[in-house]
Design a protein around this motif. Structure first.
Motif, PDB file in Angstrom:
ATOM      1  N   SER A   1      -0.283 -41.675  51.452  1.00 62.07           N
ATOM      2  CA  SER A   1      -1.507 -41.652  50.656  1.00 62.07           C
ATOM      3  C   SER A   1      -1.206 -41.354  49.189  1.00 62.07           C
ATOM      4  O   SER A   1      -0.244 -40.658  48.854  1.00 62.07           O
ATOM      5  N   PHE A   2      -2.065 -41.875  48.331  1.00 57.85           N
ATOM      6  CA  PHE A   2      -1.948 -41.639  46.895  1.00 57.85           C
ATOM      7  C   PHE A   2      -2.671 -40.332  46.585  1.00 57.85           C
ATOM      8  O   PHE A   2      -3.875 -40.215  46.792  1.00 57.85           O
ATOM      9  N   THR A   3      -1.929 -39.343  46.102  1.00 53.54           N
ATOM     10  CA  THR A   3      -2.473 -38.005  45.881  1.00 53.54           C
ATOM     11  C   THR A   3      -2.592 -37.697  44.385  1.00 53.54           C
ATOM     12  O   THR A   3      -2.159 -38.485  43.537  1.00 53.54           O
ATOM     13  N   ASN A   4      -3.166 -36.529  44.109  1.00 54.87           N
ATOM     14  CA  ASN A   4      -3.256 -36.098  42.716  1.00 54.87           C
ATOM     15  C   ASN A   4      -1.880 -35.877  42.104  1.00 54.87           C
ATOM     16  O   ASN A   4      -1.682 -36.046  40.894  1.00 54.87           O
ATOM     17  N   SER A   5      -0.896 -35.516  42.939  1.00 57.39           N
ATOM     18  CA  SER A   5       0.469 -35.354  42.447  1.00 57.39           C
ATOM     19  C   SER A   5       1.029 -36.685  41.956  1.00 57.39           C
ATOM     20  O   SER A   5       1.630 -36.767  40.875  1.00 57.39           O
ATOM     21  N   ALA A   6       0.838 -37.740  42.748  1.00 56.78           N
ATOM     22  CA  ALA A   6       1.306 -39.067  42.354  1.00 56.78           C
ATOM     23  C   ALA A   6       0.577 -39.547  41.098  1.00 56.78           C
ATOM     24  O   ALA A   6       1.178 -40.181  40.221  1.00 56.78           O
ATOM     25  N   LEU A   7      -0.709 -39.244  41.017  1.00 58.16           N
ATOM     26  CA  LEU A   7      -1.496 -39.652  39.852  1.00 58.16           C
ATOM     27  C   LEU A   7      -0.944 -39.035  38.580  1.00 58.16           C
ATOM     28  O   LEU A   7      -0.760 -39.728  37.569  1.00 58.16           O
ATOM     29  N   PHE A   8      -0.653 -37.744  38.614  1.00 57.67           N
ATOM     30  CA  PHE A   8      -0.182 -37.083  37.402  1.00 57.67           C
ATOM     31  C   PHE A   8       1.276 -37.402  37.099  1.00 57.67           C
ATOM     32  O   PHE A   8       1.709 -37.275  35.946  1.00 57.67           O
ATOM     33  N   MET A   9       2.033 -37.840  38.095  1.00 62.02           N
ATOM     34  CA  MET A   9       3.361 -38.370  37.802  1.00 62.02           C
ATOM     35  C   MET A   9       3.251 -39.674  37.021  1.00 62.02           C
ATOM     36  O   MET A   9       3.991 -39.905  36.047  1.00 62.02           O
ATOM     37  N   LEU A  10       2.311 -40.522  37.429  1.00 61.43           N
ATOM     38  CA  LEU A  10       2.076 -41.767  36.703  1.00 61.43           C
ATOM     39  C   LEU A  10       1.555 -41.494  35.290  1.00 61.43           C
ATOM     40  O   LEU A  10       1.942 -42.177  34.341  1.00 61.43           O
ATOM     41  N   ILE A  11       0.681 -40.498  35.180  1.00 63.83           N
ATOM     42  CA  ILE A  11       0.160 -40.132  33.855  1.00 63.83           C
ATOM     43  C   ILE A  11       1.297 -39.640  32.960  1.00 63.83           C
ATOM     44  O   ILE A  11       1.365 -39.981  31.770  1.00 63.83           O
ATOM     45  N   SER A  12       2.198 -38.856  33.529  1.00 64.87           N
ATOM     46  CA  SER A  12       3.326 -38.337  32.751  1.00 64.87           C
ATOM     47  C   SER A  12       4.231 -39.462  32.278  1.00 64.87           C
ATOM     48  O   SER A  12       4.657 -39.493  31.110  1.00 64.87           O
ATOM     49  N   ILE A  13       4.520 -40.405  33.166  1.00 63.91           N
ATOM     50  CA  ILE A  13       5.366 -41.544  32.794  1.00 63.91           C
ATOM     51  C   ILE A  13       4.680 -42.393  31.730  1.00 63.91           C
ATOM     52  O   ILE A  13       5.303 -42.817  30.746  1.00 63.91           O
ATOM     53  N   SER A  14       3.381 -42.631  31.912  1.00 63.54           N
ATOM     54  CA  SER A  14       2.630 -43.433  30.946  1.00 63.54           C
ATOM     55  C   SER A  14       2.587 -42.751  29.581  1.00 63.54           C
ATOM     56  O   SER A  14       2.701 -43.399  28.538  1.00 63.54           O
ATOM     57  N   THR A  15       2.446 -41.424  29.590  1.00 63.02           N
ATOM     58  CA  THR A  15       2.425 -40.672  28.342  1.00 63.02           C
ATOM     59  C   THR A  15       3.779 -40.741  27.638  1.00 63.02           C
ATOM     60  O   THR A  15       3.849 -40.846  26.406  1.00 63.02           O
ATOM     61  N   CYS A  16       4.853 -40.673  28.413  1.00 62.98           N
ATOM     62  CA  CYS A  16       6.200 -40.818  27.840  1.00 62.98           C
ATOM     63  C   CYS A  16       6.352 -42.163  27.144  1.00 62.98           C
ATOM     64  O   CYS A  16       6.857 -42.245  26.014  1.00 62.98           O
ATOM     65  N   LEU A  17       5.911 -43.212  27.827  1.00 65.33           N
ATOM     66  CA  LEU A  17       6.035 -44.558  27.263  1.00 65.33           C
ATOM     67  C   LEU A  17       5.154 -44.709  26.026  1.00 65.33           C
ATOM     68  O   LEU A  17       5.570 -45.316  25.029  1.00 65.33           O
ATOM     69  N   LEU A  18       3.941 -44.169  26.075  1.00 63.39           N
ATOM     70  CA  LEU A  18       3.033 -44.256  24.934  1.00 63.39           C
ATOM     71  C   LEU A  18       3.595 -43.492  23.740  1.00 63.39           C
ATOM     72  O   LEU A  18       3.550 -43.976  22.603  1.00 63.39           O
ATOM     73  N   TRP A  19       4.119 -42.305  23.994  1.00 64.70           N
ATOM     74  CA  TRP A  19       4.706 -41.498  22.923  1.00 64.70           C
ATOM     75  C   TRP A  19       5.902 -42.209  22.288  1.00 64.70           C
ATOM     76  O   TRP A  19       6.073 -42.202  21.066  1.00 64.70           O
ATOM     77  N   THR A  20       6.722 -42.836  23.127  1.00 64.48           N
ATOM     78  CA  THR A  20       7.869 -43.593  22.607  1.00 64.48           C
ATOM     79  C   THR A  20       7.401 -44.775  21.775  1.00 64.48           C
ATOM     80  O   THR A  20       7.959 -45.071  20.709  1.00 64.48           O
ATOM     81  N   PHE A  21       6.347 -45.467  22.246  1.00 63.28           N
ATOM     82  CA  PHE A  21       5.805 -46.597  21.494  1.00 63.28           C
ATOM     83  C   PHE A  21       5.263 -46.150  20.143  1.00 63.28           C
ATOM     84  O   PHE A  21       5.489 -46.797  19.117  1.00 63.28           O
ATOM     85  N   LEU A  22       4.556 -45.024  20.114  1.00 61.53           N
ATOM     86  CA  LEU A  22       3.988 -44.523  18.868  1.00 61.53           C
ATOM     87  C   LEU A  22       5.075 -44.136  17.869  1.00 61.53           C
ATOM     88  O   LEU A  22       4.891 -44.275  16.656  1.00 61.53           O
ATOM     89  N   SER A  23       6.202 -43.653  18.386  1.00 64.77           N
ATOM     90  CA  SER A  23       7.285 -43.236  17.489  1.00 64.77           C
ATOM     91  C   SER A  23       7.965 -44.428  16.826  1.00 64.77           C
ATOM     92  O   SER A  23       8.599 -44.287  15.778  1.00 64.77           O
ATOM     93  N   PHE A  24       7.838 -45.623  17.454  1.00 59.55           N
ATOM     94  CA  PHE A  24       8.428 -46.835  16.875  1.00 59.55           C
ATOM     95  C   PHE A  24       7.393 -47.695  16.157  1.00 59.55           C
ATOM     96  O   PHE A  24       7.747 -48.672  15.508  1.00 59.55           O
TER      97      PHE A  24
END
Length: 253
Positions: free
Chosen positions: A30-53
């Motif tokens: 099942s997709f849990t809140n833990s999996a959701l926030f792992m995806l949010i963390s990864i997405s935030t990493c990618l967004l932050w990297t994009f903003l820095s470039f």
């Protein structure tokens, strides 16, 4: 970090909640809140990297400076512990550092979920890293890798005892790596919730207690700052220990 200002238990914030029930071959995936926030963390990493470039200007933006500082911090850790050999592993180590940092920081946001507060996550991550490090060691040194458990010049009579001790201490690395991160994040968030609940109870009590609730509230604000520092520190320590363990198998200390 917490769901509401009224707490039934300080540990309620660590509860796994199923968001999308799913079962495959009688296996609960099942997709849990833990999996959701792992995806949010990864997405935030990618967004932050994009903003820095984004918008490559002569004068770097704050996003770029922040990324460069974290990049240099991780590069320094890799260089100090792995030397030139660490260049090949730097992308993984930097990604690991970035991912853990955002997992810890996002967990500090109210109504969010701290992924690293669950031992199953930290242990699984540590175990995967441990397995990968051993594969690297075997691939690099072959059977000579097992000399890691037997230092040179050891008297023959204590060889069995020494091998046992070295092997157990080597295995324990998985637990120390995972428990350190899990314990620090769990204890810190639990303490914040207890202090917040105590302050709220004093405020609802009225009278002198309502006035004195400012004391635990100020303490709570100070602890939030401390917990933010711990969030960054624990991500750094996990990355540092990964480099140290990798260095052990590459150089066979």
């Amino acid at each position: 970090m917490y769901k509401s200002l009224v707490f039934s238990s300080p540990l309620e914030q660590f509860e796994l909640v199923t968001l999308v029930p799913l079962s495959i071959l009688n296996l609960n995936v099942s997709f849990t809140n833990s999996a959701l926030f792992m995806l949010i963390s990864i997405s935030t990493c990618l967004l932050w990297t994009f903003l820095s470039f984004h918008k490559n200007l002569l004068i770097p933006s704050y996003w770029t400076l922040l990324k460069e500082n974290l990049y240099l911090l991780t590069a320094g850790v890799v260089k100090d512990n792995l030397g030139l050999k660490g260049e090949f592993y730097f992308p993984f180590i930097f990604s690991l550092h970035l991912f853990l940092l955002f997992c810890n920081l996002i967990g500090m946001i109210p109504y969010s979920f701290t992924v690293t507060s669950h031992i199953i996550f930290t242990f699984s991550l540590a175990l995967l890293i441990f397995i990968g490090i051993n594969i690297i060691g075997l691939k690099t040194h072959g059977l000579l890798f097992f000399s890691l458990f037997l230092p040179r010049g050891v008297p023959l009579i204590i060889v069995p005892l020494l091998i046992t001790i070295e092997f157990l201490s080597y295995i324990v690395k998985v637990f120390t790596l995972s428990i350190r991160l899990f314990a620090n994040m769990t204890s810190g968030h639990t303490l914040l919730k207890i202090i917040a609940g105590f302050s709220w109870t004093m405020l609802n009590a009225g009278g002198l207690l309502a006035v004195l609730h400012v004391i635990p509230l100020v303490l709570l604000l100070a602890l939030v700052g401390l917990e933010l520092a711990i969030a960054g520190l624990q991500a750094y320590v996990f990355t540092l220990l990964t480099c140290i363990y990798l260095n052990d198998v590459l150089n066979l200390h």
